[in-house]
Design an enzyme around this catalytic site. Structure first.
Site, PDB file in Angstrom:
ATOM      1  CG  ASP A 154      41.912  44.384  36.435  1.00 16.06           C
ATOM      2  OD1 ASP A 154      41.664  45.860  36.505  1.00 16.06           O
ATOM      3  OD2 ASP A 154      42.468  44.122  35.500  1.00 16.06           O
ATOM      4  CD  GLU A 189      40.213  53.427  40.066  1.00  9.90           C
ATOM      5  OE1 GLU A 189      41.354  53.762  40.093  1.00  9.90           O
ATOM      6  OE2 GLU A 189      39.124  54.033  40.088  1.00  9.90           O
ATOM      7  CG  ASP A 212      45.013  48.188  30.080  1.00 13.78           C
ATOM      8  OD1 ASP A 212      44.573  48.657  31.157  1.00 13.78           O
ATOM      9  OD2 ASP A 212      44.736  46.902  29.719  1.00 13.78           O
TER      10      ASP A 212
HETATM   11  C1  GLA Z   1      43.024  44.958  32.406  1.00 18.46           C
HETATM   12  C2  GLA Z   1      44.363  45.718  33.184  1.00 18.46           C
HETATM   13  C3  GLA Z   1      45.440  45.093  32.590  1.00 18.46           C
HETATM   14  C4  GLA Z   1      45.486  43.597  32.501  1.00 18.46           C
HETATM   15  C5  GLA Z   1      44.307  42.971  32.084  1.00 18.46           C
HETATM   16  C6  GLA Z   1      44.081  41.531  32.196  1.00 18.46           C
HETATM   17  O1  GLA Z   1      42.819  45.649  31.484  1.00 18.46           O
HETATM   18  O2  GLA Z   1      44.074  47.199  33.286  1.00 18.46           O
HETATM   19  O3  GLA Z   1      46.600  45.716  32.972  1.00 18.46           O
HETATM   20  O4  GLA Z   1      45.530  43.084  33.949  1.00 18.46           O
HETATM   21  O5  GLA Z   1      43.043  43.545  32.650  1.00 18.46           O
HETATM   22  O6  GLA Z   1      42.944  41.088  31.828  1.00 18.46           O
END
Ligand code: GLA
Length: 416
Positions: A154, A189, A212
């Site tokens: 991440d 990212e 997300d």
């Molecule tokens: C980000 C990622 C998610 C998840 C969270 C975990 O938002 O995009 O898919 O992994 O972090 O904290």
């Protein structure tokens, strides 16, 4: 003479660079020849994930047949970490994972499954847990010793510019390649620095293309709205509209990742329930599965597969749609039509077969027809509807009659 010498010198470097690049790409292809599949812990458990949860999910995935359909990974997301020991080795939270990650990996391997883990290219992860920046070599070796097969990496807490991102992902990509174990590298990212253009050169096998996903069909925002800035959650359609344009970058070992399947979450609270994620209809969930498979996306289930209803099972466990996702050619569908009412996708499959998807993006039912010639296909084909299982021989026109947000998926063959 001087110039020639310089030319020769540069030429050698070029050959070396090309060799290294081709070598990385060949390795990529071997490690993730088709889009990875499995269960990702984030949407259902958030950071409240324990080893007994992982074991019970694994057992259920075997029992209900998900593993034999190809969903063979458990991807542990954020929240497993317990800091570092005196030697700076990263360790799991001893309360959540008392037996350690290696024991879990051994358990999964003994069942024919694989284990994914999560870290971040800064000091802390998105959830505020210990991350890997400055410890890339050491953490990669630890993951390899544990028997980890996949790393989601991440980017929370890291600098925004593209060149720093490339450097940080490259450090971890190299560290994984030197770790002594084959570990798939998932760049996360959120598509903000065009990772489709560089992630595979730093050892990445897949890269998130968007922020997300939330458990909803669409943000319903006016075109041009910056959803992230405005704090509006991305739905299936918003993510589709980003990922569908990136087909030229996908292929064996290099996948666009439009985030997890939200199928079956049914408005569960938690990460996917934020920002308006109140749930989708079954038609919409089935559309997500259809569209993700047409786009050769990694298939990461995120609902509680220990308690699935029949409708959810039918969507996630449809062999015919999974076969389209996992087709060995690894070609992401091209979006050939995108107008106010519908989107049409064409995916080339092995043996000169095709998959076609027609999505009704309107709020009402929609019917009509499309000639194969309009989407560039000559001749007649047999149509197989992967959801209704109906077959129609020797056709050159597709008739559709779709509910709001429904996707028709046909497999086209010339076989008799
Ligand atoms: C980000 C990622 C998610 C998840 C969270 C975990 O938002 O995009 O898919 O992994 O972090 O904290």
């Amino acid at each position: 003479m001087k110039n020639n010498g310089l030319y020769l010198f540069n030429y050698k470097i070029l050959v070396l660079l090309l060799f290294t690049q081709n070598f990385t790409q060949a390795q990529n292809r071997q490690l993730a020849p088709t889009p990875p599949m499995g269960f990702m812990t984030w949407n259902y458990f958030a950071d409240d994930i324990t080893e007994s949860d992982v074991r019970s999910i694994a057992d259920a995935m075997i029992e209900n047949g998900l593993v034999s359909l190809g969903y063979d990974h458990i991807f542990i997301d954020d929240g497993w970490q317990g800091g570092r020991d005196k030697r700076n080795n990263i360790i799991p939270d001893p309360e959540k994972f008392p037996s350690g990650i290696k024991a879990l990996a051994d358990y999964l391997h003994s069942k024919g499954m694989k284990l994914g883990i999560y870290s971040d290219a800064a000091q802390l992860t998105c959830g505020g847990y210990t991350a890997s920046y400055g410890f890339e070599e050491q953490d990669a070796k630890t993951f390899a010793d544990w028997g980890v097969d996949y790393l989601k990496y991440d980017y929370c807490g890291a600098p925004a510019d593209q060149s720093t991102a490339i450097k940080r992902y490259k450090r971890m990509g190299k560290a994984l390649q030197n770790s002594g174990r084959d570990i798939v590298f998932a760049v996360c990212e959120w598509g903000q620095r065009e990772p489709w253009k560089w992630a595979n050169n730093v050892g990445g096998h897949l890269w998130r293309t968007t922020y997300d996903i939330r458990d909803k069909w669409s943000a319903n925002a006016p075109p041009g709205t910056d959803l992230h800035k405005e704090g509006i959650g991305y739905g299936i359609l918003d993510i589709l509209n980003i990922n569908a344009e990136l087909d030229e970058y996908a292929g064996p070992g290099n996948w666009n990742d439009p985030d997890m399947l939200i199928v079956g979450l049914n408005g569960k609270k938690g990460p996917s329930g934020d920002l308006g994620g109140t749930g989708c209809s079954m038609v919409e969930y089935q559309s997500q599965m259809s569209l993700w498979c047409l786009m050769a996306a990694p298939l990461m289930i995120s609902n509680d597969i220990r308690n699935m209803d029949d409708d959810t099972r039918k969507i996630l466990m449809n062999k015919d749609i999974i076969a389209i996702d996992q087709d060995p050619l690894g070609i992401q569908a091209k979006r050939i039509i995108n107008n106010d009412n519908l989107q049409v996708f064409l995916k080339s499959l092995e043996n000169n077969e095709y998959a076609i998807g027609i999505l009704n993006t309107t709020k009402s039912n929609l019917s009509g027809q499309i000639k194969l010639l309009e989407i560039g296909l000559r001749g007649k084909f047999n149509f197989y509807n992967v959801w209704s299982k109906e077959e129609h021989k020797n056709q050159n026109v597709i008739k559709y009659d779709l509910e709001s947000h429904e996707t028709l998926v046909l497999r086209l063959t010339k076989r008799n």
